[in-house]
Design a protein around this motif. Structure first.
Motif, PDB file in Angstrom:
ATOM      1  N   THR A  50      30.812  25.148   9.532  1.00 14.29           N
ATOM      2  CA  THR A  50      30.680  23.555   9.845  1.00 14.29           C
ATOM      3  C   THR A  50      29.402  23.828  10.754  1.00 14.29           C
ATOM      4  OG1 THR A  50      32.488  23.782  11.932  1.00 14.29           O
ATOM      5  CG2 THR A  50      32.813  23.444   9.544  1.00 14.29           C
ATOM      6  N   ASP A  51      29.319  22.055  11.218  1.00 15.58           N
ATOM      7  CA  ASP A  51      27.813  22.483  12.127  1.00 15.58           C
ATOM      8  C   ASP A  51      28.865  22.696  13.438  1.00 15.58           C
ATOM      9  OD1 ASP A  51      25.450  22.617  11.440  1.00 15.58           O
ATOM     10  OD2 ASP A  51      25.595  20.334  10.730  1.00 15.58           O
ATOM     11  N   VAL A  52      27.486  23.294  14.418  1.00 13.03           N
ATOM     12  CA  VAL A  52      28.310  23.421  16.336  1.00 13.03           C
ATOM     13  C   VAL A  52      26.999  23.582  16.422  1.00 13.03           C
ATOM     14  CG1 VAL A  52      28.580  25.755  16.150  1.00 13.03           C
ATOM     15  CG2 VAL A  52      29.539  24.642  17.753  1.00 13.03           C
ATOM     16  N   THR A  53      27.288  22.354  18.053  1.00 16.27           N
ATOM     17  CA  THR A  53      25.696  22.198  19.120  1.00 16.27           C
ATOM     18  C   THR A  53      25.777  23.029  19.850  1.00 16.27           C
ATOM     19  OG1 THR A  53      26.662  20.069  19.535  1.00 16.27           O
ATOM     20  CG2 THR A  53      25.606  20.298  17.502  1.00 16.27           C
ATOM     21  N   ASN A  54      24.953  22.766  20.971  1.00 16.68           N
ATOM     22  CA  ASN A  54      24.716  23.588  22.008  1.00 16.68           C
ATOM     23  C   ASN A  54      25.603  21.929  22.971  1.00 16.68           C
ATOM     24  OD1 ASN A  54      22.360  20.542  21.728  1.00 16.68           O
ATOM     25  ND2 ASN A  54      22.210  21.262  23.114  1.00 16.68           N
ATOM     26  N   VAL A  55      25.952  21.217  22.088  1.00 13.11           N
ATOM     27  CA  VAL A  55      27.340  19.517  23.042  1.00 13.11           C
ATOM     28  C   VAL A  55      28.569  20.503  23.136  1.00 13.11           C
ATOM     29  CG1 VAL A  55      27.657  17.637  23.255  1.00 13.11           C
ATOM     30  CG2 VAL A  55      25.283  18.272  23.008  1.00 13.11           C
ATOM     31  N   ASP A  56      28.732  20.721  21.542  1.00 18.08           N
ATOM     32  CA  ASP A  56      29.734  21.281  21.909  1.00 18.08           C
ATOM     33  C   ASP A  56      30.266  22.388  22.553  1.00 18.08           C
ATOM     34  OD1 ASP A  56      31.060  19.739  18.639  1.00 18.08           O
ATOM     35  OD2 ASP A  56      29.263  20.395  18.681  1.00 18.08           O
ATOM     36  N   LEU A  57      29.570  23.255  22.751  1.00 17.66           N
ATOM     37  CA  LEU A  57      29.601  24.577  23.468  1.00 17.66           C
ATOM     38  C   LEU A  57      29.725  24.161  24.741  1.00 17.66           C
ATOM     39  CD1 LEU A  57      26.685  26.667  21.451  1.00 17.66           C
ATOM     40  CD2 LEU A  57      30.090  26.542  21.369  1.00 17.66           C
ATOM     41  N   ALA A  58      28.666  23.585  25.241  1.00 17.13           N
ATOM     42  CA  ALA A  58      28.245  22.948  26.563  1.00 17.13           C
ATOM     43  C   ALA A  58      30.271  22.432  26.827  1.00 17.13           C
ATOM     44  CB  ALA A  58      27.396  22.397  27.138  1.00 17.13           C
ATOM     45  N   GLU A  59      30.347  21.952  26.159  1.00 20.09           N
ATOM     46  CA  GLU A  59      31.685  21.100  26.534  1.00 20.09           C
ATOM     47  C   GLU A  59      32.917  21.532  26.548  1.00 20.09           C
ATOM     48  OE1 GLU A  59      32.701  17.964  27.556  1.00 20.09           O
ATOM     49  OE2 GLU A  59      30.500  17.085  27.302  1.00 20.09           O
ATOM     50  N   HIS A  60      33.045  21.985  25.359  1.00 20.80           N
ATOM     51  CA  HIS A  60      34.027  23.760  25.505  1.00 20.80           C
ATOM     52  C   HIS A  60      34.337  24.600  26.737  1.00 20.80           C
ATOM     53  CE1 HIS A  60      36.699  27.017  24.704  1.00 20.80           C
ATOM     54  NE2 HIS A  60      35.162  27.679  25.636  1.00 20.80           N
ATOM     55  N   ASP A  61      33.159  24.847  27.195  1.00 20.22           N
ATOM     56  CA  ASP A  61      32.810  25.451  28.690  1.00 20.22           C
ATOM     57  C   ASP A  61      33.138  24.141  29.834  1.00 20.22           C
ATOM     58  OD1 ASP A  61      32.530  27.423  27.646  1.00 20.22           O
ATOM     59  OD2 ASP A  61      30.066  27.468  27.608  1.00 20.22           O
ATOM     60  N   PHE A  62      32.938  23.340  30.090  1.00 17.82           N
ATOM     61  CA  PHE A  62      32.921  22.587  31.181  1.00 17.82           C
ATOM     62  C   PHE A  62      34.871  22.292  30.777  1.00 17.82           C
ATOM     63  CE2 PHE A  62      33.964  17.886  32.594  1.00 17.82           C
ATOM     64  CZ  PHE A  62      33.709  18.080  33.595  1.00 17.82           C
ATOM     65  N   LEU A  63      34.797  21.852  30.376  1.00 16.68           N
ATOM     66  CA  LEU A  63      36.751  21.472  30.041  1.00 16.68           C
ATOM     67  C   LEU A  63      37.579  22.836  30.416  1.00 16.68           C
ATOM     68  CD1 LEU A  63      36.495  18.870  26.792  1.00 16.68           C
ATOM     69  CD2 LEU A  63      36.809  18.239  29.073  1.00 16.68           C
ATOM     70  N   THR A  64      37.056  23.098  29.546  1.00 18.62           N
ATOM     71  CA  THR A  64      38.432  25.140  29.302  1.00 18.62           C
ATOM     72  C   THR A  64      38.059  25.185  31.189  1.00 18.62           C
ATOM     73  OG1 THR A  64      36.684  26.537  28.886  1.00 18.62           O
ATOM     74  CG2 THR A  64      38.052  25.751  27.256  1.00 18.62           C
ATOM     75  N   ASP A  65      37.010  25.464  32.106  1.00 19.28           N
ATOM     76  CA  ASP A  65      36.769  26.163  33.286  1.00 19.28           C
ATOM     77  C   ASP A  65      37.541  24.520  34.126  1.00 19.28           C
ATOM     78  OD1 ASP A  65      35.204  27.917  32.165  1.00 19.28           O
ATOM     79  OD2 ASP A  65      33.061  26.670  32.993  1.00 19.28           O
ATOM     80  N   ARG A  66      36.557  23.109  33.662  1.00 22.06           N
ATOM     81  CA  ARG A  66      37.616  22.112  34.358  1.00 22.06           C
ATOM     82  C   ARG A  66      39.540  22.355  34.315  1.00 22.06           C
ATOM     83  NH1 ARG A  66      35.629  17.767  36.923  1.00 22.06           N
ATOM     84  NH2 ARG A  66      33.349  19.397  37.099  1.00 22.06           N
ATOM     85  N   PHE A  67      40.625  22.353  32.875  1.00 20.07           N
ATOM     86  CA  PHE A  67      41.898  22.518  33.020  1.00 20.07           C
ATOM     87  C   PHE A  67      42.040  23.581  33.138  1.00 20.07           C
ATOM     88  CE2 PHE A  67      40.633  18.903  29.774  1.00 20.07           C
ATOM     89  CZ  PHE A  67      41.721  17.898  30.299  1.00 20.07           C
ATOM     90  N   GLY A  68      40.938  25.143  33.542  1.00 17.81           N
ATOM     91  CA  GLY A  68      42.377  26.069  34.074  1.00 17.81           C
ATOM     92  C   GLY A  68      41.988  25.946  35.599  1.00 17.81           C
ATOM     93  N   ILE A  69      41.200  24.976  35.962  1.00 16.45           N
ATOM     94  CA  ILE A  69      41.807  24.701  37.365  1.00 16.45           C
ATOM     95  C   ILE A  69      42.728  23.509  37.702  1.00 16.45           C
ATOM     96  CG2 ILE A  69      40.147  23.208  39.998  1.00 16.45           C
ATOM     97  CD1 ILE A  69      37.744  24.353  38.527  1.00 16.45           C
ATOM     98  N   ILE A  70      42.545  23.129  37.013  1.00 14.79           N
ATOM     99  CA  ILE A  70      43.657  21.609  37.493  1.00 14.79           C
ATOM    100  C   ILE A  70      45.227  22.435  36.928  1.00 14.79           C
ATOM    101  CG2 ILE A  70      44.355  19.427  36.636  1.00 14.79           C
ATOM    102  CD1 ILE A  70      41.578  18.465  35.771  1.00 14.79           C
TER     103      ILE A  70
END
Length: 120
Positions: free
Chosen positions: A42-62
């Motif tokens: 399936t298609d994956v974009t730079n936005v998918d990957l950036a959102e993954h990094d952002f959300l996993t980092d942030r939820f890892g902190i919270i």
């Protein structure tokens, strides 16, 4: 009854989701770069990957004690998280093809994309 600490975490989650939406819009306007996902073609974009990094980092902190299952995460991390009685589930961009049409073709008639996060 929720504790003050739980309410504070929920507020941080809400703020994180607003920031994730802003990030998706910013990156989408800057340009979408798509490639095929090796896992399922399936298609994956730079936005998918950036959102993954952002959300996993942030939820890892919270909630550092809560594992994360993410569509863009590694199979090993996702399988390990499934052993936990509770976990975050993340689809960084649900509806990637709609998002691509929105930004690349200016097709505003199909707004069927979003950032999905759940706590299981």
């Amino acid at each position: 009854m929720r504790t003050l600490r739980q309410i504070h975490k929920l507020a941080r989650v809400k703020d994180t989701m607003w920031e994730a939406g802003d990030l998706a819009m910013q990156l989408g306007h800057e340009g979408i770069i798509a490639r095929k996902n090796e896992k399922d073609d399936t298609d994956v974009t730079n936005v998918d990957l950036a959102e993954h990094d952002f959300l996993t980092d942030r939820f890892g902190i919270i909630t550092p004690d809560v594992p994360i299952v993410s569509e863009e995460g590694s199979e090993a991390a996702n399988l390990a998280a499934l052993d936990s009685p509770d976990r975050w589930t993340i689809d960084p961009i649900d509806g990637t093809s709609y998002m691509k049409n929105y930004f690349l073709e200016g097709d505003r008639s199909k707004l069927g994309w979003g950032i999905h996060v759940g706590y299981v």
